[in-house]
Scaffold this active site. Structure first.
Site, PDB file in Angstrom:
ATOM      1  N   LYS A   1      12.921  19.903  66.209  1.00 47.36           N
ATOM      2  CA  LYS A   1      11.814  19.083  66.711  1.00 47.36           C
ATOM      3  C   LYS A   1      11.276  19.581  68.043  1.00 47.36           C
ATOM      4  O   LYS A   1      10.132  19.306  68.388  1.00 47.36           O
ATOM      5  CB  LYS A   1      12.233  17.618  66.812  1.00 47.36           C
ATOM      6  CG  LYS A   1      12.416  16.976  65.442  1.00 47.36           C
ATOM      7  CD  LYS A   1      12.405  15.472  65.475  1.00 47.36           C
ATOM      8  CE  LYS A   1      12.487  14.920  64.065  1.00 47.36           C
ATOM      9  NZ  LYS A   1      12.427  13.492  63.958  1.00 47.36           N
TER      10      LYS A   1
ATOM     11  N   LYS B   1      13.376  20.297  54.430  1.00 39.64           N
ATOM     12  CA  LYS B   1      13.455  18.926  53.916  1.00 39.64           C
ATOM     13  C   LYS B   1      12.075  18.248  53.919  1.00 39.64           C
ATOM     14  O   LYS B   1      11.224  18.566  54.762  1.00 39.64           O
ATOM     15  CB  LYS B   1      14.480  18.092  54.693  1.00 39.64           C
ATOM     16  CG  LYS B   1      14.043  17.649  56.066  1.00 39.64           C
ATOM     17  CD  LYS B   1      14.905  16.501  56.585  1.00 39.64           C
ATOM     18  CE  LYS B   1      14.299  15.960  57.878  1.00 39.64           C
ATOM     19  NZ  LYS B   1      14.717  14.649  58.261  1.00 39.64           N
TER      20      LYS B   1
ATOM     21  N   LYS C   1       8.169  13.274  57.244  1.00 38.08           N
ATOM     22  CA  LYS C   1       6.942  12.518  57.513  1.00 38.08           C
ATOM     23  C   LYS C   1       5.984  13.335  58.356  1.00 38.08           C
ATOM     24  O   LYS C   1       4.783  13.157  58.306  1.00 38.08           O
ATOM     25  CB  LYS C   1       7.259  11.251  58.322  1.00 38.08           C
ATOM     26  CG  LYS C   1       8.156  10.267  57.645  1.00 38.08           C
ATOM     27  CD  LYS C   1       8.202   8.989  58.489  1.00 38.08           C
ATOM     28  CE  LYS C   1       9.482   8.232  58.297  1.00 38.08           C
ATOM     29  NZ  LYS C   1      10.506   8.538  59.306  1.00 38.08           N
TER      30      LYS C   1
HETATM   31  N1  AQP Z   1      14.108  14.735  52.944  1.00 32.55           N
HETATM   32  C1  AQP Z   1      15.019  13.778  52.996  1.00 32.55           C
HETATM   33  N2  AQP Z   1      15.905  13.615  51.991  1.00 32.55           N
HETATM   34  C2  AQP Z   1      16.830  12.626  52.014  1.00 32.55           C
HETATM   35  N3  AQP Z   1      16.919  11.729  53.029  1.00 32.55           N
HETATM   36  C3  AQP Z   1      16.061  11.856  54.056  1.00 32.55           C
HETATM   37  N4  AQP Z   1      15.867  11.145  55.200  1.00 32.55           N
HETATM   38  C4  AQP Z   1      14.847  11.672  55.897  1.00 32.55           C
HETATM   39  N5  AQP Z   1      14.333  12.722  55.256  1.00 32.55           N
HETATM   40  C5  AQP Z   1      15.053  12.865  54.098  1.00 32.55           C
HETATM   41  C6  AQP Z   1      16.666   9.978  55.553  1.00 32.55           C
HETATM   42  O1  AQP Z   1      15.768   8.897  55.751  1.00 32.55           O
HETATM   43  C7  AQP Z   1      16.300   8.032  56.745  1.00 32.55           C
HETATM   44  C8  AQP Z   1      15.244   7.663  57.726  1.00 32.55           C
HETATM   45  O2  AQP Z   1      14.818   8.806  58.422  1.00 32.55           O
HETATM   46  P1  AQP Z   1      14.050   8.625  59.800  1.00 32.55           P
HETATM   47  O3  AQP Z   1      12.770   7.966  59.587  1.00 32.55           O
HETATM   48  O4  AQP Z   1      14.914   7.939  60.750  1.00 32.55           O
HETATM   49  O5  AQP Z   1      13.859  10.031  60.407  1.00 32.55           O
HETATM   50  P2  AQP Z   1      13.883  11.470  59.919  1.00 32.55           P
HETATM   51  O6  AQP Z   1      15.182  11.856  59.329  1.00 32.55           O
HETATM   52  O7  AQP Z   1      13.500  12.255  61.087  1.00 32.55           O
HETATM   53  O8  AQP Z   1      12.772  11.422  58.772  1.00 32.55           O
HETATM   54  P3  AQP Z   1      11.588  12.385  58.514  1.00 32.55           P
HETATM   55  O9  AQP Z   1      10.881  11.864  57.356  1.00 32.55           O
HETATM   56  O10 AQP Z   1      12.022  13.796  58.457  1.00 32.55           O
HETATM   57  O11 AQP Z   1      10.637  12.148  59.749  1.00 32.55           O
HETATM   58  P4  AQP Z   1      10.125  13.149  60.845  1.00 32.55           P
HETATM   59  O12 AQP Z   1       9.240  14.119  60.153  1.00 32.55           O
HETATM   60  O13 AQP Z   1       9.416  12.244  61.791  1.00 32.55           O
HETATM   61  O14 AQP Z   1      11.327  13.817  61.433  1.00 32.55           O
HETATM   62  C9  AQP Z   1      17.507   8.742  57.361  1.00 32.55           C
HETATM   63  O15 AQP Z   1      18.688   8.184  56.830  1.00 32.55           O
HETATM   64  C10 AQP Z   1      17.358  10.169  56.892  1.00 32.55           C
HETATM   65  O16 AQP Z   1      18.613  10.785  56.706  1.00 32.55           O
END
Ligand code: AQP
Length: 326
Positions: free
Chosen positions: A111, A192, A195
């Site tokens: 990040k 992965k 968002k």
């Molecule tokens: N690709 C994924 N596959 C399985 N699980 C996932 N999680 C996130 N991406 C995947 C799980 O979703 C939960 C919530 O995640 P979060 O919103 O707290 O943050 P994150 O992991 O940072 O999610 P994103 O979508 O990747 O957001 P950005 O792009 O903002 O970083 C967690 O339990 C995570 O493991």
């Protein structure tokens, strides 16, 4: 009864990676756990957010929690910033964490790589996550496996403090699913699904229209071999689609491989569109009912009160162990 805690950041639209990796587990666990589910808004400000959009997004995530089946009569749903103990405990934990261990966190590396100067909060956010979990004497943390390293850090900090100051925290375990633990991006199955990716076709959001779902799946990256079989290293695209199909339908990957052994990618993808839509459309209907309702606001208010009660007790214990305050 085991205490369960987890959260989702209100940044952008929740996608099927979040859903299959974490949220589906939340629903399952509410049946026999004491579950606390948070909308972790303080995590989202580690990177700049538009305040109006953030407010909207917080309520969207809360409504989605309820739309996928979380029942405020069975579990606690609240907004992280409504309970001040998270920030308070994070400071105490930060004083018991090391810059060396934090700089090894892969999410921080990913990040911060595009930031000219990364905010300190991005560096210390795994400690805030540890505080979220430890504040509620959590036994189980259902998350996607991208969070494994953060759960390990939480355990290390808890054990370190327990060893130095006496039994203070419950040492939690992560709970990771086999199918859906990590859903990959549709346009690049080596990273992965996330968002924050700029390509909207890299993901399927829970609120996407059937047309958008179809477009994203039909144009997803596969390979030129043409055979539908699971091989994550040689065929990451089709393997990811098989994982998604299996997680949505509850069918085994081996059975899908057999069924589609003589089908082409196009036919397989079309069926996957149907499977995804079948589950997401009723969720979307419920979301639109719940989102403008008073029921949503009441659930969040009650949830914050219950969470505050538990957090207050933990903070008293922690302060006493550390010799803080009167
Ligand atoms: N690709 C994924 N596959 C399985 N699980 C996932 N999680 C996130 N991406 C995947 C799980 O979703 C939960 C919530 O995640 P979060 O919103 O707290 O943050 P994150 O992991 O940072 O999610 P994103 O979508 O990747 O957001 P950005 O792009 O903002 O970083 C967690 O339990 C995570 O493991």
């Amino acid at each position: 009864m085991k205490r369960v805690f987890s959260g989702v950041q209100p940044t952008g639209n929740i996608h099927i990676g979040n859903y299959l990796g974490a949220l589906k587990q939340f629903v399952e666990l509410q049946e026999d756990g004491d579950c606390i589910y948070c909308i972790v808004d303080m995590h989202s400000i580690t990177l700049p957010q538009d305040p109006k959009e953030l407010k909207t997004s917080i309520l969207d995530v809360a409504a989605l929690y309820m739309a996928i089946g979380l029942d405020p009569n069975k579990c606690t749903i609240f907004i992280q910033s409504d309970v001040s103990g998270h920030a308070e405990l994070a400071w105490i934990l930060m004083c018991n964490s090391y810059t060396g261990e934090l700089s090894r966190m892969t999410q921080f590396k990913q990040k911060s790589k595009d930031e000219a100067s990364a905010p300190a909060g991005l560096f210390t956010y795994p400690v805030l996550m540890a505080a979220d979990i430890l504040l509620y004497d959590t036994d189980i943390v259902p998350v996607g496996n991208d969070q494994k390293q953060h759960i390990e850090l939480t355990r290390d900090i808890a054990q370190r403090i327990n060893n130095t100051y006496g039994e203070t925290f419950v040492v939690p375990d992560g709970r990771f699913l086999k199918e859906g633990a990590r859903i990959m991006a549709l346009d690049d199955p080596t990273v992965k699904m996330s968002k924050s990716s700029k390509n909207i076709h890299s993901r399927i959001s829970l609120l996407d229209s059937p047309n958008k779902i179809k477009k994203s799946i039909m144009r997803s990256t596969t390979d030129s071999e043409g055979s539908i079989r699971f091989d994550a290293s040689e065929k990451p695209g089709i393997s990811n689609l098989l994982t998604i199909y299996s997680a949505f339908s509850g069918r085994r990957i081996e059975d899908l491989e057999t069924e589609y052994s003589s089908a082409g990618y196009g036919a397989f993808k079309k069926d996957l569109v149907d499977v995804v839509c079948e589950e997401l459309l009723p969720i979307q209907e419920r979301f639109h009912e719940i989102r403008p309702s008073q029921e949503l606001l009441n659930a969040l208010k009650d949830g914050a009160e219950r969470a505050e009660n538990i957090a207050e007790k933990t903070m008293k214990r922690v302060k006493m162990r550390f010799g803080l305050g009167l």
